[in-house]
Design a protein around this motif. Sequence first.
Motif, PDB file in Angstrom:
ATOM      1  N   ALA A  35      -7.267 -11.091   4.980  1.00 51.99           N
ATOM      2  CA  ALA A  35      -6.167 -10.863   4.043  1.00 51.99           C
ATOM      3  C   ALA A  35      -6.701 -10.455   2.672  1.00 51.99           C
ATOM      4  CB  ALA A  35      -5.312 -12.124   3.927  1.00 51.99           C
ATOM      5  N   GLN A  36      -7.778 -11.100   2.230  1.00 52.34           N
ATOM      6  CA  GLN A  36      -8.384 -10.740   0.945  1.00 52.34           C
ATOM      7  C   GLN A  36      -8.888  -9.296   0.962  1.00 52.34           C
ATOM      8  OE1 GLN A  36     -11.329 -13.823   0.695  1.00 52.34           O
ATOM      9  NE2 GLN A  36     -10.039 -15.187  -0.515  1.00 52.34           N
ATOM     10  N   LEU A  37      -9.543  -8.906   2.055  1.00 51.74           N
ATOM     11  CA  LEU A  37     -10.068  -7.546   2.144  1.00 51.74           C
ATOM     12  C   LEU A  37      -8.936  -6.526   2.162  1.00 51.74           C
ATOM     13  CD1 LEU A  37     -12.514  -5.676   2.496  1.00 51.74           C
ATOM     14  CD2 LEU A  37     -12.273  -5.975   4.969  1.00 51.74           C
ATOM     15  N   LEU A  38      -7.896  -6.790   2.961  1.00 52.41           N
ATOM     16  CA  LEU A  38      -6.763  -5.875   3.042  1.00 52.41           C
ATOM     17  C   LEU A  38      -6.018  -5.764   1.725  1.00 52.41           C
ATOM     18  CD1 LEU A  38      -5.420  -6.919   6.554  1.00 52.41           C
ATOM     19  CD2 LEU A  38      -6.441  -4.719   5.950  1.00 52.41           C
ATOM     20  N   LEU A  39      -6.086  -6.802   0.904  1.00 50.23           N
ATOM     21  CA  LEU A  39      -5.453  -6.767  -0.419  1.00 50.23           C
ATOM     22  C   LEU A  39      -6.350  -6.085  -1.447  1.00 50.23           C
ATOM     23  CD1 LEU A  39      -3.258  -7.629  -2.453  1.00 50.23           C
ATOM     24  CD2 LEU A  39      -4.421  -9.838  -2.621  1.00 50.23           C
ATOM     25  N   MET A  40      -7.641  -6.425  -1.445  1.00 53.15           N
ATOM     26  CA  MET A  40      -8.538  -5.949  -2.499  1.00 53.15           C
ATOM     27  C   MET A  40      -8.828  -4.447  -2.411  1.00 53.15           C
ATOM     28  SD  MET A  40     -11.281  -9.094  -2.800  1.00 53.15           S
ATOM     29  CE  MET A  40     -12.058  -8.454  -4.277  1.00 53.15           C
ATOM     30  N   LEU A  41      -8.952  -3.915  -1.208  1.00 50.03           N
ATOM     31  CA  LEU A  41      -9.293  -2.499  -1.079  1.00 50.03           C
ATOM     32  C   LEU A  41      -8.246  -1.585  -1.715  1.00 50.03           C
ATOM     33  CD1 LEU A  41     -10.898  -2.261   2.492  1.00 50.03           C
ATOM     34  CD2 LEU A  41     -12.037  -2.102   0.269  1.00 50.03           C
ATOM     35  N   PRO A  42      -6.963  -1.695  -1.354  1.00 51.81           N
ATOM     36  CA  PRO A  42      -5.975  -0.807  -1.987  1.00 51.81           C
ATOM     37  C   PRO A  42      -5.790  -1.082  -3.474  1.00 51.81           C
ATOM     38  CG  PRO A  42      -4.889  -2.400  -0.549  1.00 51.81           C
ATOM     39  CD  PRO A  42      -6.351  -2.524  -0.291  1.00 51.81           C
ATOM     40  N   VAL A  43      -5.898  -2.350  -3.892  1.00 52.07           N
ATOM     41  CA  VAL A  43      -5.756  -2.660  -5.314  1.00 52.07           C
ATOM     42  C   VAL A  43      -6.904  -2.039  -6.104  1.00 52.07           C
ATOM     43  CG1 VAL A  43      -5.855  -4.531  -7.010  1.00 52.07           C
ATOM     44  CG2 VAL A  43      -4.407  -4.758  -4.995  1.00 52.07           C
ATOM     45  N   THR A  44      -8.127  -2.075  -5.553  1.00 46.39           N
ATOM     46  CA  THR A  44      -9.276  -1.463  -6.225  1.00 46.39           C
ATOM     47  C   THR A  44      -9.094   0.038  -6.372  1.00 46.39           C
ATOM     48  OG1 THR A  44     -10.761  -3.160  -5.331  1.00 46.39           O
ATOM     49  CG2 THR A  44     -11.775  -1.139  -6.131  1.00 46.39           C
ATOM     50  N   VAL A  45      -8.678   0.694  -5.288  1.00 45.51           N
ATOM     51  CA  VAL A  45      -8.487   2.148  -5.332  1.00 45.51           C
ATOM     52  C   VAL A  45      -7.365   2.518  -6.291  1.00 45.51           C
ATOM     53  CG1 VAL A  45      -7.834   4.168  -3.972  1.00 45.51           C
ATOM     54  CG2 VAL A  45      -9.400   2.476  -3.008  1.00 45.51           C
ATOM     55  N   ALA A  46      -6.236   1.800  -6.186  1.00 52.93           N
ATOM     56  CA  ALA A  46      -5.093   2.115  -7.054  1.00 52.93           C
ATOM     57  C   ALA A  46      -5.437   1.917  -8.523  1.00 52.93           C
ATOM     58  CB  ALA A  46      -3.901   1.241  -6.670  1.00 52.93           C
ATOM     59  N   LEU A  96      -5.730 -15.828  -2.951  1.00 54.06           N
ATOM     60  CA  LEU A  96      -5.471 -14.387  -3.019  1.00 54.06           C
ATOM     61  C   LEU A  96      -5.330 -13.852  -4.437  1.00 54.06           C
ATOM     62  CD1 LEU A  96      -2.815 -14.096  -0.154  1.00 54.06           C
ATOM     63  CD2 LEU A  96      -5.227 -13.470  -0.028  1.00 54.06           C
ATOM     64  N   MET A  97      -4.793 -14.661  -5.352  1.00 54.63           N
ATOM     65  CA  MET A  97      -4.453 -14.152  -6.675  1.00 54.63           C
ATOM     66  C   MET A  97      -5.688 -13.747  -7.495  1.00 54.63           C
ATOM     67  SD  MET A  97      -1.295 -13.800  -7.299  1.00 54.63           S
ATOM     68  CE  MET A  97       0.104 -14.009  -6.208  1.00 54.63           C
ATOM     69  N   MET A  98      -6.700 -14.614  -7.556  1.00 50.32           N
ATOM     70  CA  MET A  98      -7.894 -14.271  -8.324  1.00 50.32           C
ATOM     71  C   MET A  98      -8.643 -13.091  -7.694  1.00 50.32           C
ATOM     72  SD  MET A  98     -10.834 -16.799  -9.927  1.00 50.32           S
ATOM     73  CE  MET A  98      -9.696 -18.161 -10.156  1.00 50.32           C
ATOM     74  N   PRO A  99      -8.825 -13.040  -6.368  1.00 51.36           N
ATOM     75  CA  PRO A  99      -9.427 -11.841  -5.778  1.00 51.36           C
ATOM     76  C   PRO A  99      -8.661 -10.566  -6.108  1.00 51.36           C
ATOM     77  CG  PRO A  99      -9.493 -13.627  -4.199  1.00 51.36           C
ATOM     78  CD  PRO A  99      -8.682 -14.124  -5.374  1.00 51.36           C
ATOM     79  N   MET A 100      -7.327 -10.639  -6.146  1.00 50.10           N
ATOM     80  CA  MET A 100      -6.549  -9.457  -6.496  1.00 50.10           C
ATOM     81  C   MET A 100      -6.818  -9.023  -7.933  1.00 50.10           C
ATOM     82  SD  MET A 100      -2.416  -8.832  -6.321  1.00 50.10           S
ATOM     83  CE  MET A 100      -2.023 -10.172  -7.461  1.00 50.10           C
ATOM     84  N   SER A 101      -6.874  -9.983  -8.858  1.00 50.25           N
ATOM     85  CA  SER A 101      -7.172  -9.667 -10.253  1.00 50.25           C
ATOM     86  C   SER A 101      -8.573  -9.073 -10.387  1.00 50.25           C
ATOM     87  CB  SER A 101      -7.053 -10.928 -11.114  1.00 50.25           C
ATOM     88  OG  SER A 101      -7.447 -10.675 -12.448  1.00 50.25           O
ATOM     89  N   GLY A 107       2.842  -3.982   5.694  1.00 52.06           N
ATOM     90  CA  GLY A 107       1.907  -3.071   6.334  1.00 52.06           C
ATOM     91  C   GLY A 107       0.463  -3.454   6.067  1.00 52.06           C
ATOM     92  N   LEU A 108       0.184  -3.892   4.817  1.00 61.93           N
ATOM     93  CA  LEU A 108      -1.176  -4.266   4.446  1.00 61.93           C
ATOM     94  C   LEU A 108      -1.658  -5.465   5.251  1.00 61.93           C
ATOM     95  CD1 LEU A 108      -1.261  -3.984   0.548  1.00 61.93           C
ATOM     96  CD2 LEU A 108      -2.516  -2.588   2.170  1.00 61.93           C
ATOM     97  N   PHE A 109      -0.798  -6.472   5.360  1.00 64.19           N
ATOM     98  CA  PHE A 109      -1.212  -7.741   5.927  1.00 64.19           C
ATOM     99  C   PHE A 109      -0.876  -7.891   7.406  1.00 64.19           C
ATOM    100  CE2 PHE A 109      -0.597  -9.119   1.381  1.00 64.19           C
ATOM    101  CZ  PHE A 109      -1.955  -9.201   1.114  1.00 64.19           C
ATOM    102  N   HIS A 110      -0.335  -6.834   7.999  1.00 56.86           N
ATOM    103  CA  HIS A 110       0.137  -6.975   9.382  1.00 56.86           C
ATOM    104  C   HIS A 110      -0.987  -7.407  10.318  1.00 56.86           C
ATOM    105  CE1 HIS A 110       2.506  -6.350  12.959  1.00 56.86           C
ATOM    106  NE2 HIS A 110       1.635  -5.461  13.426  1.00 56.86           N
ATOM    107  N   ARG A 111      -2.203  -6.904  10.072  1.00 60.39           N
ATOM    108  CA  ARG A 111      -3.314  -7.215  10.959  1.00 60.39           C
ATOM    109  C   ARG A 111      -4.205  -8.340  10.431  1.00 60.39           C
ATOM    110  NH1 ARG A 111      -3.605  -3.560  14.959  1.00 60.39           N
ATOM    111  NH2 ARG A 111      -2.497  -1.593  14.677  1.00 60.39           N
ATOM    112  N   ALA A 112      -3.804  -8.978   9.352  1.00 59.50           N
ATOM    113  CA  ALA A 112      -4.622 -10.067   8.799  1.00 59.50           C
ATOM    114  C   ALA A 112      -4.599 -11.263   9.746  1.00 59.50           C
ATOM    115  CB  ALA A 112      -4.099 -10.470   7.425  1.00 59.50           C
ATOM    116  N   ARG A 113      -5.780 -11.721  10.126  1.00 59.39           N
ATOM    117  CA  ARG A 113      -5.875 -12.857  11.038  1.00 59.39           C
ATOM    118  C   ARG A 113      -6.576 -14.043  10.390  1.00 59.39           C
ATOM    119  NH1 ARG A 113      -2.555 -10.327  12.799  1.00 59.39           N
ATOM    120  NH2 ARG A 113      -2.274  -9.412  14.876  1.00 59.39           N
ATOM    121  N   SER A 114      -7.044 -13.871   9.163  1.00 59.79           N
ATOM    122  CA  SER A 114      -7.734 -14.937   8.449  1.00 59.79           C
ATOM    123  C   SER A 114      -7.585 -14.695   6.964  1.00 59.79           C
ATOM    124  CB  SER A 114      -9.218 -14.971   8.830  1.00 59.79           C
ATOM    125  OG  SER A 114      -9.862 -13.790   8.399  1.00 59.79           O
TER     126      SER A 114
END
Length: 592
Positions: free
Chosen positions: A93-104, A135-140, A82-89
């Motif tokens: 993908a980094q933005l769609l990953l980082m936003l929910p991880v930051t909030v959570a 993706l991994m370092m941005p997620m961290s 669901g997070l990455f369904h609309r990722a086109r670059s």
Amino acid sequence: MTLDLLVTVAVLFGCVGTLVFTRAAPDIVLMGGLTVLLGGGVIGAASGLAGFANEGTITVAVLYVVAAGLRETGALDVVVRGLFHRARSVASAQLLLMLPVTVASGFVNNTPVVACFIPAVLDWAKKMRISPSRLMMPMSYAAILGGSCTLVGTSTNLIVNGLLLAQPQVRGLAFAELALVGVPSAIIGIAYVLLTSHRLLPDRDASVEELRNPREYTVEMIVEPEGPLVGQTVEQAQLRNLPGLYLIEIDRDGDVLPAVTPKEMLHAGDRLVFAGVTESIIDLQRIRGLQPATDQLFKLDSPRRSREFIEAVVSPTSPTAYKTVKESRFRRRYGAVVIAVARDGQRIARKLGDIRLHAGDTLLLEAEEGFSRRYRNSRDFLLLRPIHDARPPRHERAGVAWLILCAMVLLAATGITSMLQAALLGAGAMVLTRCCTGSIARNSVDTQVVVVIAAAYGIGQAVEASGAAAWLATTMLTVTDGNPVLLLAAVYVMTVLMTSLITNAAAAVLMFPIAVAGAESLGVSVLPYAVAIAMAASASFATPIGYQTNLMVYGPGGYRFSDYLRFGIPLNLLLGATAIALIPLVWPLHPN
């Protein structure tokens, strides 16, 4: 300087230099440094090895088991899809990953957030042919930034608040008080990643190596009538751009659709014919809503979770040679079912059951446990190769895994139990409810990360015991020359340096008394210096050893120590300037 102080400083610089300029494993380097300190008598065994009994270290280890339960049930698959369904670059993908991880991470300790996301993000990166290093370092970093916004986001904030409450006539921090600095820092941090990662982050092709397996299998899958894929298009189901896999045709009630478009709607009972390489065929087995198109598979006596996937090469003397897959009766003869067939790297344009097996054909089998052991010397096969970690997820247990995770988070967030107790209960529940087996739980723990955290904690103990911390404090107070703002900047910078060399919790504990002594000598409030320590102790972006989440993504991202220096130092400078500018505005440096 005493001899112990000199040895400790030499070990610190030696460890950092080795990690920066070589490819030596972090656990070996830090354990080597700790060995020197223990062997040289700088620190005793009880203090030096305390990191292996430290609550934070054990918590990280146990959380790997919780993450294994989520991975084995496929609980995160729906979330990530669901997070990455609309990722086109990569940037999207980094933005769609980082936003929910930051909030959570603001409401849940950031370590379990990262532990749970790592396997799902790895799978998605592989499918989308994106290097995990992007993706991994941005997620961290997102987890660190989010954890800095509340008291429960990271254990460091709780430690600093506890130290504040222990001071006479000093109030503690409110639940979201740190957000006044943390939220602006998070916005700046996310923007920095999006704007600079394409230049500063490595693109390690080895981490998501293109599939070069020359064997191209033909496999059939059925859309489950009650599954989640019914009514979705091929594109929505993410079956169109799987790496190393091609959807040849759809057989719908005898009507064959040979040119499948991305907008083709999937119907219940559709037979999807794919061609692809080994790893992609295995990934196909893990997609919820698809099942192998062979009734024989479900007539095996053992449950699917206990079976194994094996590549087998048909021998010229095999009784199955020159018979169709349907005629070979694999299930009755071997206790195994043919999932896919490969021949000379060529695509076989036939339904699986109608393929006539030739000597030298490679079969992908799903077999009852022990098949490879029983038939490894059989003349029926030229070669047998078990495929590890290929079990299909237990999707039916995904709801249970989510309940366990939510209960664990609730127990820790409300203070009913400590994070360690909640993690232990969660890990035990994952095993007891069969979300993962005992052997999977045991093998899921990343011992390298655990050893690095424990060894860094021991080195931090030596920094304090040898007098290195006190020496640094005296130097810092001399340099600031009694200016409260300069002292605040010095406290922040020293904390960042220490958390980069040891661990965030140890850095906070070591710097707090130094900051209190400096504030008292200047007659100003302790609170802004405590906030600076909390923010700086979590601002560990420049090394993998200063923060648990950086360590957790070190291996999966295929990083080197220098990658953190290149990408993290500018972010440290940006956030340092932000914190030093905002803290005096929110918590004035007024006299006590």
